[in-house]
Design a protein around this motif. Sequence first.
Motif, PDB file in Angstrom:
ATOM      1  N   GLN A  42      27.705  21.815 -28.501  1.00 21.25           N
ATOM      2  CA  GLN A  42      27.663  22.756 -27.462  1.00 21.25           C
ATOM      3  C   GLN A  42      26.605  23.608 -27.799  1.00 21.25           C
ATOM      4  OE1 GLN A  42      31.975  23.861 -28.510  1.00 21.25           O
ATOM      5  NE2 GLN A  42      31.630  24.750 -26.469  1.00 21.25           N
ATOM      6  N   SER A  43      26.201  24.331 -26.786  1.00 27.71           N
ATOM      7  CA  SER A  43      24.947  25.415 -26.848  1.00 27.71           C
ATOM      8  C   SER A  43      24.961  26.507 -27.887  1.00 27.71           C
ATOM      9  CB  SER A  43      24.409  25.727 -25.361  1.00 27.71           C
ATOM     10  OG  SER A  43      25.544  26.454 -24.861  1.00 27.71           O
ATOM     11  N   ARG A  44      26.318  26.881 -28.085  1.00 31.59           N
ATOM     12  CA  ARG A  44      26.439  27.797 -29.341  1.00 31.59           C
ATOM     13  C   ARG A  44      27.515  27.698 -30.001  1.00 31.59           C
ATOM     14  NH1 ARG A  44      30.383  32.539 -26.668  1.00 31.59           N
ATOM     15  NH2 ARG A  44      30.334  32.995 -28.777  1.00 31.59           N
ATOM     16  N   THR A  45      27.582  28.545 -31.043  1.00 31.34           N
ATOM     17  CA  THR A  45      28.993  28.516 -32.092  1.00 31.34           C
ATOM     18  C   THR A  45      29.813  29.658 -31.678  1.00 31.34           C
ATOM     19  OG1 THR A  45      27.519  29.343 -33.546  1.00 31.34           O
ATOM     20  CG2 THR A  45      27.559  27.215 -33.779  1.00 31.34           C
ATOM     21  N   TYR A  46      31.029  29.269 -32.415  1.00 34.48           N
ATOM     22  CA  TYR A  46      32.199  30.425 -32.086  1.00 34.48           C
ATOM     23  C   TYR A  46      32.886  30.841 -33.356  1.00 34.48           C
ATOM     24  CZ  TYR A  46      31.303  28.598 -27.324  1.00 34.48           C
ATOM     25  OH  TYR A  46      30.743  28.279 -26.258  1.00 34.48           O
TER      26      TYR A  46
ATOM     27  N   SER B  96      36.831  26.282 -23.080  1.00 36.21           N
ATOM     28  CA  SER B  96      36.348  26.527 -21.704  1.00 36.21           C
ATOM     29  C   SER B  96      34.920  26.653 -21.447  1.00 36.21           C
ATOM     30  CB  SER B  96      36.792  27.999 -21.143  1.00 36.21           C
ATOM     31  OG  SER B  96      36.336  28.385 -20.030  1.00 36.21           O
ATOM     32  N   ASP B  97      34.172  26.872 -22.508  1.00 35.76           N
ATOM     33  CA  ASP B  97      32.468  26.667 -22.399  1.00 35.76           C
ATOM     34  C   ASP B  97      32.132  25.271 -22.425  1.00 35.76           C
ATOM     35  OD1 ASP B  97      32.370  29.381 -22.168  1.00 35.76           O
ATOM     36  OD2 ASP B  97      31.482  29.799 -24.216  1.00 35.76           O
ATOM     37  N   ALA B  98      32.977  24.581 -23.293  1.00 38.05           N
ATOM     38  CA  ALA B  98      32.544  23.147 -23.384  1.00 38.05           C
ATOM     39  C   ALA B  98      32.948  22.270 -22.144  1.00 38.05           C
ATOM     40  CB  ALA B  98      33.205  22.450 -24.728  1.00 38.05           C
ATOM     41  N   ARG B  99      33.818  22.743 -21.524  1.00 34.03           N
ATOM     42  CA  ARG B  99      34.250  22.014 -20.158  1.00 34.03           C
ATOM     43  C   ARG B  99      33.032  22.427 -19.140  1.00 34.03           C
ATOM     44  NH1 ARG B  99      40.506  22.556 -21.057  1.00 34.03           N
ATOM     45  NH2 ARG B  99      40.773  20.584 -21.721  1.00 34.03           N
TER      46      ARG B  99
ATOM     47  N   GLU C 253      37.844  32.689 -31.200  1.00 33.88           N
ATOM     48  CA  GLU C 253      37.390  32.365 -29.891  1.00 33.88           C
ATOM     49  C   GLU C 253      37.554  30.771 -29.339  1.00 33.88           C
ATOM     50  OE1 GLU C 253      33.533  34.851 -29.365  1.00 33.88           O
ATOM     51  OE2 GLU C 253      33.078  33.289 -30.877  1.00 33.88           O
ATOM     52  N   PHE C 254      38.570  30.173 -29.840  1.00 36.03           N
ATOM     53  CA  PHE C 254      38.863  28.894 -29.687  1.00 36.03           C
ATOM     54  C   PHE C 254      39.081  28.510 -28.168  1.00 36.03           C
ATOM     55  CE2 PHE C 254      41.653  25.014 -29.093  1.00 36.03           C
ATOM     56  CZ  PHE C 254      40.976  23.995 -29.785  1.00 36.03           C
ATOM     57  N   ASP C 255      39.700  29.303 -27.719  1.00 30.68           N
ATOM     58  CA  ASP C 255      39.869  29.194 -25.982  1.00 30.68           C
ATOM     59  C   ASP C 255      38.822  29.447 -25.153  1.00 30.68           C
ATOM     60  OD1 ASP C 255      42.631  28.651 -26.457  1.00 30.68           O
ATOM     61  OD2 ASP C 255      43.259  30.544 -25.916  1.00 30.68           O
ATOM     62  N   VAL C 256      37.865  30.050 -25.746  1.00 33.69           N
ATOM     63  CA  VAL C 256      36.400  30.338 -25.114  1.00 33.69           C
ATOM     64  C   VAL C 256      35.696  29.250 -25.365  1.00 33.69           C
ATOM     65  CG1 VAL C 256      34.307  31.983 -25.118  1.00 33.69           C
ATOM     66  CG2 VAL C 256      36.672  32.807 -25.226  1.00 33.69           C
ATOM     67  N   MET C 257      35.906  28.619 -26.491  1.00 33.41           N
ATOM     68  CA  MET C 257      34.964  27.533 -26.872  1.00 33.41           C
ATOM     69  C   MET C 257      35.322  26.211 -26.044  1.00 33.41           C
ATOM     70  SD  MET C 257      34.816  25.647 -30.757  1.00 33.41           S
ATOM     71  CE  MET C 257      36.597  25.125 -30.518  1.00 33.41           C
TER      72      MET C 257
ATOM     73  N   SER D 184      30.012  27.511 -42.024  1.00 35.14           N
ATOM     74  CA  SER D 184      29.842  29.133 -42.241  1.00 35.14           C
ATOM     75  C   SER D 184      30.780  30.185 -41.623  1.00 35.14           C
ATOM     76  CB  SER D 184      28.320  29.605 -42.214  1.00 35.14           C
ATOM     77  OG  SER D 184      27.487  28.682 -42.925  1.00 35.14           O
ATOM     78  N   GLY D 185      31.955  29.489 -41.365  1.00 34.95           N
ATOM     79  CA  GLY D 185      32.960  30.413 -40.547  1.00 34.95           C
ATOM     80  C   GLY D 185      32.726  30.463 -39.061  1.00 34.95           C
ATOM     81  N   LEU D 186      31.791  29.464 -38.439  1.00 33.11           N
ATOM     82  CA  LEU D 186      31.715  29.175 -37.195  1.00 33.11           C
ATOM     83  C   LEU D 186      32.015  27.858 -36.798  1.00 33.11           C
ATOM     84  CD1 LEU D 186      28.139  31.082 -36.583  1.00 33.11           C
ATOM     85  CD2 LEU D 186      30.437  32.044 -36.161  1.00 33.11           C
ATOM     86  N   GLN D 187      32.201  27.591 -35.349  1.00 31.30           N
ATOM     87  CA  GLN D 187      32.656  26.269 -35.160  1.00 31.30           C
ATOM     88  C   GLN D 187      32.124  25.991 -33.757  1.00 31.30           C
ATOM     89  OE1 GLN D 187      37.162  26.316 -34.898  1.00 31.30           O
ATOM     90  NE2 GLN D 187      36.881  27.730 -33.476  1.00 31.30           N
ATOM     91  N   GLN D 188      32.040  24.569 -33.563  1.00 29.18           N
ATOM     92  CA  GLN D 188      31.517  24.081 -32.171  1.00 29.18           C
ATOM     93  C   GLN D 188      32.065  22.873 -31.914  1.00 29.18           C
ATOM     94  OE1 GLN D 188      26.935  23.241 -33.398  1.00 29.18           O
ATOM     95  NE2 GLN D 188      27.142  24.075 -31.377  1.00 29.18           N
ATOM     96  N   ILE D 189      32.174  22.180 -30.664  1.00 30.97           N
ATOM     97  CA  ILE D 189      32.470  21.009 -30.057  1.00 30.97           C
ATOM     98  C   ILE D 189      31.250  20.108 -30.184  1.00 30.97           C
ATOM     99  CG2 ILE D 189      33.464  19.341 -28.427  1.00 30.97           C
ATOM    100  CD1 ILE D 189      35.338  21.758 -27.840  1.00 30.97           C
ATOM    101  N   VAL D 190      31.495  18.964 -30.990  1.00 30.03           N
ATOM    102  CA  VAL D 190      30.329  17.907 -31.237  1.00 30.03           C
ATOM    103  C   VAL D 190      30.919  16.615 -30.604  1.00 30.03           C
ATOM    104  CG1 VAL D 190      28.929  16.791 -32.686  1.00 30.03           C
ATOM    105  CG2 VAL D 190      29.505  19.206 -32.995  1.00 30.03           C
ATOM    106  N   CYS D 191      30.092  15.978 -29.856  1.00 30.69           N
ATOM    107  CA  CYS D 191      30.297  14.517 -29.379  1.00 30.69           C
ATOM    108  C   CYS D 191      29.939  13.520 -30.332  1.00 30.69           C
ATOM    109  CB  CYS D 191      29.585  14.416 -27.857  1.00 30.69           C
ATOM    110  SG  CYS D 191      29.843  12.481 -27.225  1.00 30.69           S
ATOM    111  N   GLU D 192      30.479  12.231 -30.580  1.00 30.15           N
ATOM    112  CA  GLU D 192      30.237  11.215 -31.452  1.00 30.15           C
ATOM    113  C   GLU D 192      28.836  11.008 -31.370  1.00 30.15           C
ATOM    114  OE1 GLU D 192      31.569   6.986 -30.155  1.00 30.15           O
ATOM    115  OE2 GLU D 192      33.054   8.210 -30.885  1.00 30.15           O
ATOM    116  N   CYS D 193      28.089  11.050 -30.364  1.00 25.23           N
ATOM    117  CA  CYS D 193      26.674  10.759 -30.015  1.00 25.23           C
ATOM    118  C   CYS D 193      25.637  12.024 -30.753  1.00 25.23           C
ATOM    119  CB  CYS D 193      26.234  10.719 -28.765  1.00 25.23           C
ATOM    120  SG  CYS D 193      26.253  12.255 -27.912  1.00 25.23           S
ATOM    121  N   GLY D 194      26.423  12.917 -31.168  1.00 27.81           N
ATOM    122  CA  GLY D 194      25.470  14.059 -31.836  1.00 27.81           C
ATOM    123  C   GLY D 194      25.245  15.201 -30.767  1.00 27.81           C
ATOM    124  N   GLU D 195      25.609  15.072 -29.520  1.00 26.78           N
ATOM    125  CA  GLU D 195      25.510  16.236 -28.743  1.00 26.78           C
ATOM    126  C   GLU D 195      26.609  17.338 -28.997  1.00 26.78           C
ATOM    127  OE1 GLU D 195      23.765  18.439 -25.602  1.00 26.78           O
ATOM    128  OE2 GLU D 195      22.991  16.427 -26.444  1.00 26.78           O
TER     129      GLU D 195
END
Length: 68
Positions: free
Chosen positions: A20-24, A34-37, A28-32, A7-18
Amino acid sequence: MTIEKHSGLQQIVCECGESQSRTYQADEFDVMVSDARREGFVIAKVAGEWTHTCQDCARPARAQRKLL
């Protein structure tokens, strides 16, 4: 180990399913990244492909590298 988009938002997801705590928004790619790290994700280029690994999945690999 991917960036999921919904729905126009994105987030980083590990292959285990974990994920990020929010979507971007797309702009906001650079913020995403940075927040993931900050959340403990390890982001690295392996064999020409970007990988995104959560802290829990990265921990065994880090321990093994210290042994080598």
